[in-house]
Design a protein around this motif. Structure first.
Motif, short mmCIF file in Angstrom:
data_model
loop_
_atom_site.label_atom_id
_atom_site.label_comp_id
_atom_site.label_asym_id
_atom_site.label_seq_id
_atom_site.Cartn_x
_atom_site.Cartn_y
_atom_site.Cartn_z
N PHE A 120 31.26 39.17 49.83
CA PHE A 120 33.04 39.31 49.26
C PHE A 120 32.67 40.64 48.42
O PHE A 120 33.34 41.27 48.48
N CYS A 121 31.75 40.75 47.77
CA CYS A 121 31.75 41.84 47.06
C CYS A 121 31.93 43.21 48.02
O CYS A 121 32.13 44.04 47.39
N CYS A 122 31.54 43.90 48.49
CA CYS A 122 31.53 44.47 49.71
C CYS A 122 32.80 44.97 50.62
O CYS A 122 33.43 46.30 50.89
N ARG A 123 34.12 43.37 50.54
CA ARG A 123 34.86 43.95 51.07
C ARG A 123 35.93 44.26 50.52
O ARG A 123 36.51 45.41 50.40
N PRO B 3 36.08 47.31 41.80
CA PRO B 3 35.42 45.96 42.86
C PRO B 3 34.22 44.84 41.62
O PRO B 3 34.67 43.56 41.85
N LEU B 4 34.24 45.60 40.70
CA LEU B 4 33.95 44.89 39.21
C LEU B 4 34.72 44.17 39.17
O LEU B 4 34.68 42.98 37.85
N ALA B 5 35.54 44.48 38.32
CA ALA B 5 36.60 43.71 37.47
C ALA B 5 37.71 42.41 39.13
O ALA B 5 37.63 41.13 38.40
N PHE B 6 37.24 42.74 39.64
CA PHE B 6 37.78 41.54 40.70
C PHE B 6 36.92 40.86 41.08
O PHE B 6 37.32 39.50 41.19
N SER B 7 35.24 41.17 40.90
CA SER B 7 34.43 40.46 40.96
C SER B 7 34.60 39.48 39.82
O SER B 7 33.43 38.30 39.98
N VAL B 8 35.11 40.02 38.84
CA VAL B 8 34.70 39.68 37.47
C VAL B 8 35.89 37.88 37.58
O VAL B 8 36.30 37.30 37.06
N LEU B 9 37.03 38.62 38.21
CA LEU B 9 38.68 38.00 38.57
C LEU B 9 37.95 36.78 39.13
O LEU B 9 38.78 35.88 38.74
N SER C 167 34.05 31.09 30.09
CA SER C 167 34.04 32.32 31.23
C SER C 167 35.00 32.69 30.62
O SER C 167 35.43 33.95 31.03
N VAL C 168 36.71 32.35 30.47
CA VAL C 168 37.57 33.26 29.81
C VAL C 168 37.42 33.98 28.80
O VAL C 168 38.30 35.23 28.85
N GLY C 169 36.67 33.60 27.83
CA GLY C 169 36.10 34.67 27.30
C GLY C 169 35.01 35.31 27.04
O GLY C 169 35.59 36.60 26.67
N LEU D 190 29.00 40.30 31.40
CA LEU D 190 29.00 39.67 32.74
C LEU D 190 28.15 37.58 32.11
O LEU D 190 28.38 37.52 33.37
N LEU D 191 27.57 37.68 31.54
CA LEU D 191 26.76 37.07 31.31
C LEU D 191 27.74 35.00 30.59
O LEU D 191 27.64 34.42 31.32
N PRO D 192 28.10 35.80 29.57
CA PRO D 192 28.82 34.00 29.64
C PRO D 192 30.02 34.06 30.84
O PRO D 192 29.98 33.13 30.17
N ILE D 193 30.33 35.25 31.98
CA ILE D 193 31.71 34.88 32.66
C ILE D 193 30.48 33.69 33.29
O ILE D 193 30.76 32.97 34.40
N CYS D 194 28.99 34.85 33.56
CA CYS D 194 28.57 33.40 34.83
C CYS D 194 28.08 31.88 34.81
O CYS D 194 28.00 31.37 35.33
#
Length: 206
Positions: free
Chosen positions: A54-57, A144-150, A181-183, A22-26
């Protein structure tokens, strides 16, 4: 980060490898949007509040789908959520922005732009409707985590697309942020795959 906190509160656990990706993504998304304007404390607060909601959805949707008493499919859930929003949000908007709505409408009428404003509002509403509907379908298929990353990866691409659309210059930092972020997204999928294999191995051994 909000998804991780909510997930931990609900009893979910993530491997160190998954969290590290998550570090390189953020960082990449932050780099891509670095030239998007100034930052202030109020903006940061409301952005964090928006991310939390948003993440609670995703968590709420999947908990609803697992509820044996739920008789609604994804389409029915979406329209029920949209109905509730349509009933409550206009009242909230009037409370927050009532002092600005009437002068703005009068200015539109005076300049003869009320018709074009109504058309733009309708087109934006239709686009947002389909955007939310597609998001709900994606949320129902991903964790939920995969959606938040996408989501931030898609937003990073949107930043670049809109920058090109409006003729702004893309800086090296923004381009590097997109690549980072893509990497990070690719590393995330690899880490999730490893975690899933490890969980399946543990289940088989027990």
């Amino acid at each position: 980060l909000a998804t991780i906190c909510v997930g931990f509160a609900l009893g979910q656990r993530f491997s160190f490898q998954v969290l590290a990706t998550l570090l390189p993504i953020c960082g990449g998304v932050a780099m891509a949007s670095a030239s998007g304007g100034s930052i202030n404390s109020a903006g940061v607060f409301f952005a964090m509040l928006s991310n939390l909601a948003f993440c609670c959805r995703t968590f709420c949707l999947q908990r609803l789908q697992r509820n044996k008493l739920n008789q609604l499919d994804d389409l029915a859930i979406f329209f029920n959520v949209s109905l509730v929003s349509a009933l409550f949000l206009p009242g909230l908007e009037l409370v927050v922005e009532a002092s600005e709505v009437l002068p703005a409408m009068q200015a539109l009428v005076a300049t003869g732009r009320l018709g074009s404003f109504a058309f733009d509002m309708l087109a934006s509403s239709i686009a947002f409707f389909f955007y939310q509907f597609v998001q709900l379908l994606v949320m129902s298929k991903l964790s939920p985590l995969a959606f938040s990353v996408l989501t931030p990866i898609v937003k990073a691409f949107m930043i670049v697309t809109l920058t090109l659309c409006y003729g702004d210059r893309i800086s090296v930092i923004s381009a590097s942020g997109i690549a980072l972020s893509v990497g990070g997204g690719y590393l995330f999928t690899r880490a999730k795959s490893v975690q899933k294999k490890a969980e399946d191995t543990v289940k088989k051994s027990t």
